[in-house]
Design an enzyme around this catalytic site. Structure first.
Site, PDB file in Angstrom:
ATOM      1  N   TYR A 142     -19.789  11.994 -10.425  1.00  0.00           N
ATOM      2  CA  TYR A 142     -18.568  12.014 -11.237  1.00  0.00           C
ATOM      3  C   TYR A 142     -17.321  12.217 -10.374  1.00  0.00           C
ATOM      4  O   TYR A 142     -16.204  12.003 -10.826  1.00  0.00           O
ATOM      5  CB  TYR A 142     -18.635  13.117 -12.308  1.00  0.00           C
ATOM      6  CG  TYR A 142     -19.698  12.870 -13.372  1.00  0.00           C
ATOM      7  CD1 TYR A 142     -20.247  11.612 -13.552  1.00  0.00           C
ATOM      8  CD2 TYR A 142     -20.147  13.889 -14.185  1.00  0.00           C
ATOM      9  CE1 TYR A 142     -21.222  11.378 -14.506  1.00  0.00           C
ATOM     10  CE2 TYR A 142     -21.123  13.670 -15.149  1.00  0.00           C
ATOM     11  CZ  TYR A 142     -21.654  12.402 -15.305  1.00  0.00           C
ATOM     12  OH  TYR A 142     -22.616  12.175 -16.255  1.00  0.00           O
ATOM     13  N   LYS A 193     -34.166  12.489  -7.716  1.00  0.00           N
ATOM     14  CA  LYS A 193     -34.929  11.257  -7.543  1.00  0.00           C
ATOM     15  C   LYS A 193     -34.988  10.918  -6.055  1.00  0.00           C
ATOM     16  O   LYS A 193     -34.345   9.980  -5.580  1.00  0.00           O
ATOM     17  CB  LYS A 193     -34.308  10.129  -8.381  1.00  0.00           C
ATOM     18  CG  LYS A 193     -34.762  10.238  -9.842  1.00  0.00           C
ATOM     19  CD  LYS A 193     -34.345   9.082 -10.701  1.00  0.00           C
ATOM     20  CE  LYS A 193     -35.082   7.800 -10.417  1.00  0.00           C
ATOM     21  NZ  LYS A 193     -36.478   7.772 -10.884  1.00  0.00           N
ATOM     22  N   ASP A 226     -36.543  11.454 -14.015  1.00  0.00           N
ATOM     23  CA  ASP A 226     -36.992  10.645 -15.162  1.00  0.00           C
ATOM     24  C   ASP A 226     -38.242  11.249 -15.790  1.00  0.00           C
ATOM     25  O   ASP A 226     -38.367  11.341 -17.015  1.00  0.00           O
ATOM     26  CB  ASP A 226     -37.213   9.175 -14.774  1.00  0.00           C
ATOM     27  CG  ASP A 226     -38.040   8.994 -13.521  1.00  0.00           C
ATOM     28  OD1 ASP A 226     -38.162   9.954 -12.727  1.00  0.00           O
ATOM     29  OD2 ASP A 226     -38.592   7.893 -13.319  1.00  0.00           O
ATOM     30  N   ASP A 250     -26.234  16.434 -16.882  1.00  0.00           N
ATOM     31  CA  ASP A 250     -25.496  16.030 -18.073  1.00  0.00           C
ATOM     32  C   ASP A 250     -26.485  15.501 -19.111  1.00  0.00           C
ATOM     33  O   ASP A 250     -26.457  15.877 -20.299  1.00  0.00           O
ATOM     34  CB  ASP A 250     -24.509  14.916 -17.662  1.00  0.00           C
ATOM     35  CG  ASP A 250     -23.438  14.665 -18.695  1.00  0.00           C
ATOM     36  OD1 ASP A 250     -23.486  15.310 -19.754  1.00  0.00           O
ATOM     37  OD2 ASP A 250     -22.575  13.804 -18.456  1.00  0.00           O
ATOM     38  N   ASP A 254     -28.460  17.627 -22.514  1.00  0.00           N
ATOM     39  CA  ASP A 254     -28.308  17.133 -23.890  1.00  0.00           C
ATOM     40  C   ASP A 254     -29.671  16.940 -24.547  1.00  0.00           C
ATOM     41  O   ASP A 254     -29.837  17.211 -25.740  1.00  0.00           O
ATOM     42  CB  ASP A 254     -27.529  15.816 -23.914  1.00  0.00           C
ATOM     43  CG  ASP A 254     -26.022  16.056 -24.007  1.00  0.00           C
ATOM     44  OD1 ASP A 254     -25.604  17.219 -23.800  1.00  0.00           O
ATOM     45  OD2 ASP A 254     -25.271  15.109 -24.285  1.00  0.00           O
TER      46      ASP A 254
END
Ligand code: NAD
Length: 368
Positions: A142, A193, A226, A250, A254
């Site tokens: 970001y 990852k 993942d 992020d 959620d």
């Protein structure tokens, strides 16, 4: 008894409504002689734009820096939709995060037994769930440069975001996760990852080294981000503390949030570095200003009151008071008291103020 300095920034929409319930809880702790607070209140977001033309005044920023903890409600709403990008209500929150150096975002996902039916998952998968996601908040994709959209010679456009992490950034967020785990069930899962990303390789190496050097007593597992998303909906109770970067955090936070039912239930903490023995910190509910229900005594104040419980635990070292408050929330829910967002069909709902009063009554009842 130490006095803890709090800056309360209620903000907009339902922010002031849920902040008023936190003030009741603070007043109870003071009356009960458990803790002493010096609370200042200031404007943020749309309310600050209306008063000062900016979403956070310099005076409010100075007060935030001087406080032991900031308690933040929520900002934004349709009234300020036309305000320029740099001065929009949310810019007040971003400024606080940046200027206070809040690099660690802690989001607990707790599933209260009384609310297990509100989760999208089966009761047995979520009942008693108690995990914390520790998300790196100020680095990664970001913020990495270059970050741009350029037009190529053939007329196509090309967009670039850059994922960047240094060992220092990884170490400090991993240390927050390990320290937190030591106060809980002593387990950390680190998600990245490394199979396809260089930042993932460095993340895994750095977390492994820090663990070996300083936190060998804490359980550590590495999980691909993942797979972690899959595990969170398959068997979330396997985790205790989950640490990950800004982007994966992020998304994973959620996912974890939805395991617990309603947005009105989710507290969060954003922590900075320890300087002179104290840590800058801001506590806020995950939800926004909910203009659709603002001013109607419909908001659930539990996310905001739960954020105060986190402040008691992480900023003020009042672990027993934090336990008391969390247990008062659990018992209030177990007694069947519900705001509209968590009331099942056909169940009578109470308002924001009644929920706050019920939690204070439970605190009193527990204290005997
Ligand atoms: P929101 O979180 O405000 O609301 C989403 C939905 O959840 C709404 O239906 C709302 O009524 C409900 N809800 C939220 N909190 C609740 C609570 N405590 N009790 C009961 N129901 C609750 O998100 P949104 O509608 O996307 O955004 C509204 C405004 O809030 C926008 O201006 C947005 O920019 C802002 N926002 C601010 C923050 C923040 O201050 N940290 C975070 C998210 C959104």
């Amino acid at each position: 008894m130490a006095t803890h300095k709090i800056l309360l920034l209620p903000g907009d929409g339902i922010g002031p409504e849920v902040a008023a319930e936190v003030s009741k809880v603070l007043a109870w702790f003071t009356r009960a002689g458990i803790a002493q607070f010096e609370t200042e209140t200031d404007l943020v977001g749309g309310a600050a734009i209306d008063a000062h033309g900016v979403p956070l005044s310099e005076a409010a920023m100075d007060r935030a820096k001087a406080a032991d903890a900031v308690l933040f409600g929520a900002v934004g709403g349709p009234k300020w939709a036309g305000v320029g990008y740099a001065k929009r209500p949310e810019a007040g929150l971003l400024r606080l995060r940046k200027d206070l150096g809040l690099f660690a975002n802690l989001r607990p996902a707790i599933c209260y037994p009384a609310l297990a039916e509100a989760s999208a998952l089966k009761r047995e998968l979520v009942e008693g769930l108690d995990i914390v996601i520790v998300r790196e908040l100020t680095g990664g994709v970001y913020f990495g440069e270059p970050k741009e959209i350029v037009t190529l010679e053939d007329g196509q456009k090309r967009a670039v975001d850059t994922q960047v992490y240094t060992t220092g950034e990884i170490e400090r967020i991993a240390a927050v996760a390990f320290d937190l785990a030591r106060k809980r069930r002593n387990k950390v899962a680190s998600a990245e990852k490394h199979n396809v990303m260089k930042t993932g390789v460095l993340w895994k190496e750095t977390v492994t080294r820090l663990h070996a050097e300083q936190y060998a007593d804490v359980g550590l597992e590495h999980v691909l981000a993942d797979n972690c998303a899959m595990q969170l909906v398959r068997n979330p109770k396997q985790y205790d503390v989950l640490v990950t970067d800004n982007l994966f955090g992020d998304i994973l936070s959620d996912v974890a949030a939805m395991l617990t039912g309603s947005l009105g239930m989710l507290p969060s903490a954003s922590l900075g570095a320890v300087e002179n023995g104290t840590r800058r910190a801001l506590y806020e509910p995950v939800h926004g200003s909910a203009p659709d229900i603002a001013g109607q005594n419909l908001a659930n104040p539990i996310a905001m009151i739960g954020s105060l419980a986190m402040a008691l635990r992480y900023s003020f070292g009042l672990l027993e008071a934090a336990d008391q408050l969390e247990s008062a929330i659990t018992r209030t829910l177990a007694s069947g008291t519900r705001t509209r967002d968590i009331a099942g069909p056909g169940t009578n709902a109470v308002g924001t103020t009644e929920m706050g009063d019920a939690i204070v009554r439970e605190l009193q009842a527990q204290a005997g």
